[in-house]
Design an enzyme around this catalytic site. Structure first.
Site, PDB file in Angstrom:
ATOM      1  N   ASP A  34      -6.009   2.594   9.911  1.00  0.00           N
ATOM      2  CA  ASP A  34      -7.426   2.237   9.981  1.00  0.00           C
ATOM      3  C   ASP A  34      -7.712   1.715  11.392  1.00  0.00           C
ATOM      4  O   ASP A  34      -7.818   2.502  12.330  1.00  0.00           O
ATOM      5  CB  ASP A  34      -7.689   1.213   8.874  1.00  0.00           C
ATOM      6  CG  ASP A  34      -9.144   0.828   8.708  1.00  0.00           C
ATOM      7  OD1 ASP A  34     -10.003   1.713   8.742  1.00  0.00           O
ATOM      8  OD2 ASP A  34      -9.424  -0.374   8.515  1.00  0.00           O
ATOM      9  N   GLY A  48      -5.627   0.184  13.160  1.00  0.00           N
ATOM     10  CA  GLY A  48      -4.366   0.365  13.876  1.00  0.00           C
ATOM     11  C   GLY A  48      -3.597  -0.935  14.076  1.00  0.00           C
ATOM     12  O   GLY A  48      -2.456  -0.918  14.546  1.00  0.00           O
ATOM     13  N   LYS A  74      -7.935   7.230   9.292  1.00  0.00           N
ATOM     14  CA  LYS A  74      -9.376   7.045   9.512  1.00  0.00           C
ATOM     15  C   LYS A  74      -9.584   6.853  11.002  1.00  0.00           C
ATOM     16  O   LYS A  74      -9.767   5.722  11.481  1.00  0.00           O
ATOM     17  CB  LYS A  74      -9.822   5.752   8.807  1.00  0.00           C
ATOM     18  CG  LYS A  74     -10.514   5.919   7.468  1.00  0.00           C
ATOM     19  CD  LYS A  74     -11.238   4.622   7.101  1.00  0.00           C
ATOM     20  CE  LYS A  74     -10.636   3.942   5.915  1.00  0.00           C
ATOM     21  NZ  LYS A  74     -11.292   2.654   5.575  1.00  0.00           N
ATOM     22  N   GLY A 114       0.777  -1.231   0.000  1.00  0.00           N
ATOM     23  CA  GLY A 114       0.000   0.000   0.000  1.00  0.00           C
ATOM     24  C   GLY A 114       0.811   1.284   0.000  1.00  0.00           C
ATOM     25  O   GLY A 114       0.433   2.271  -0.630  1.00  0.00           O
ATOM     26  N   THR A 143      -2.242  -3.114  11.939  1.00  0.00           N
ATOM     27  CA  THR A 143      -1.040  -3.297  11.115  1.00  0.00           C
ATOM     28  C   THR A 143       0.130  -2.503  11.690  1.00  0.00           C
ATOM     29  O   THR A 143       1.215  -3.038  11.913  1.00  0.00           O
ATOM     30  CB  THR A 143      -1.307  -2.824   9.665  1.00  0.00           C
ATOM     31  OG1 THR A 143      -2.443  -3.516   9.172  1.00  0.00           O
ATOM     32  CG2 THR A 143      -0.117  -3.090   8.767  1.00  0.00           C
TER      33      THR A 143
HETATM   34  P1  IMP Z   1      -5.385  -1.561   9.935  1.00  0.00           P
HETATM   35  O1  IMP Z   1      -4.454  -2.657  10.323  1.00  0.00           O
HETATM   36  O2  IMP Z   1      -6.805  -1.918  10.149  1.00  0.00           O
HETATM   37  O3  IMP Z   1      -5.031  -0.204  10.507  1.00  0.00           O
HETATM   38  O4  IMP Z   1      -5.346  -1.450   8.388  1.00  0.00           O
HETATM   39  C1  IMP Z   1      -4.313  -0.911   7.729  1.00  0.00           C
HETATM   40  C2  IMP Z   1      -4.216  -1.553   6.367  1.00  0.00           C
HETATM   41  O5  IMP Z   1      -5.498  -1.897   5.826  1.00  0.00           O
HETATM   42  C3  IMP Z   1      -3.609  -0.545   5.462  1.00  0.00           C
HETATM   43  O6  IMP Z   1      -2.241  -0.825   5.317  1.00  0.00           O
HETATM   44  C4  IMP Z   1      -4.383  -0.722   4.181  1.00  0.00           C
HETATM   45  O7  IMP Z   1      -3.655  -1.556   3.326  1.00  0.00           O
HETATM   46  C5  IMP Z   1      -5.671  -1.420   4.524  1.00  0.00           C
HETATM   47  N1  IMP Z   1      -6.830  -0.489   4.482  1.00  0.00           N
HETATM   48  C6  IMP Z   1      -7.473   0.069   5.521  1.00  0.00           C
HETATM   49  N2  IMP Z   1      -8.468   0.870   5.109  1.00  0.00           N
HETATM   50  C7  IMP Z   1      -8.456   0.832   3.771  1.00  0.00           C
HETATM   51  C8  IMP Z   1      -9.229   1.487   2.754  1.00  0.00           C
HETATM   52  O8  IMP Z   1     -10.165   2.294   2.986  1.00  0.00           O
HETATM   53  N3  IMP Z   1      -8.897   1.183   1.471  1.00  0.00           N
HETATM   54  C9  IMP Z   1      -7.890   0.330   1.156  1.00  0.00           C
HETATM   55  N4  IMP Z   1      -7.134  -0.286   2.075  1.00  0.00           N
HETATM   56  C10 IMP Z   1      -7.417  -0.034   3.368  1.00  0.00           C
HETATM   57 MG    MG Z   2      -1.589  -1.971   3.275  1.00  0.00          MG
END
Ligand code: IMP
Ligand code: MG
Length: 176
Positions: A105, A107, A133, A47, A109
């Site tokens: 998002d 958090g 977000k 990403g 990751t």
């Molecule tokens: P987290 O672990 O939920 O914070 O997600 C982070 C990862 O999810 C990011 O590295 C993105 O690759 C993916 N992600 C989260 N939200 C979106 C979105 O709205 N569109 C595309 N990828 C997303």
């Molecule tokens: Mg990603």
């Protein structure tokens, strides 16, 4: 021969000019912040690849780049499990690390990778994301550098994907 899949056009949220303006400013801020510290940038692949390519060209300092591969999404749903696929090539012990991702998002990751990086005993770990977000956060973590705050929408483009598509869009759009 395989045909191209039929993809719906996302609704434009952040255009190319807004992206470049903001990234230029972030680059200046980072140049200032790391002016007296050696910098190692680690991009979370896939990403962050587009963002990091533009960002580091606005950092006017000697720096090193590495990447780590992680994923948690299938389609538009976070699976809740973060998978780390590759390890670093660079040695980061005693280094100042800037971890770069496309979006913060839930958090999960960022947290997982920050925790992993700390096991390698770097001097410092700071975080930088193009998009944040905050309404979706499940884990208490904030990024030190944020490009844009976005509402709870599924966004694609400029590195962000839906099943690996749309990463090549030059803008950030909402997938409806
Ligand atoms: P987290 O672990 O939920 O914070 O997600 C982070 C990862 O999810 C990011 O590295 C993105 O690759 C993916 N992600 C989260 N939200 C979106 C979105 O709205 N569109 C595309 N990828 C997303
Ligand atoms: Mg990603």
């Amino acid at each position: 021969m395989q045909n191209h899949p039929k993809l719906t056009a996302p609704k434009k949220l952040i255009d190319e000019e807004a992206l470049q303006n903001r990234i230029n400013k972030m680059g200046k801020e980072l140049t200032e912040a790391f002016s007296k510290r050696h910098l190692t940038v680690i991009a979370i692949s896939n990403g962050a690849t587009i963002f990091v390519a533009d960002l580091i060209r606005q950092i006017d300092l000697p720096m090193q780049l590495d990447s780590i591969t992680a994923y948690s999404y299938t389609g538009t749903e976070s699976s809740g499990k973060v998978k780390m696929l590759s390890k670093l090539k660079l040695e980061i012990k005693d280094r100042n690390v800037l971890l770069v991702d496309d979006i913060l998002d839930t958090g999960r990751t960022m947290k997982k990778i920050v925790d992993f990086l700390h096991t390698l005993k770097p001097a410092s770990v700071e975080t930088c994301v193009l998009l944040d977000k905050p309404s979706r956060r499940l884990i208490e973590i904030e990024a030190d550098y944020v490009g844009f705050e976005v509402p709870d929408l599924f966004v694609v483009g400029y590195g962000l994907d839906y099943n690996e598509y749309y990463r090549n869009l030059p803008y950030v759009g909402e997938l409806t």
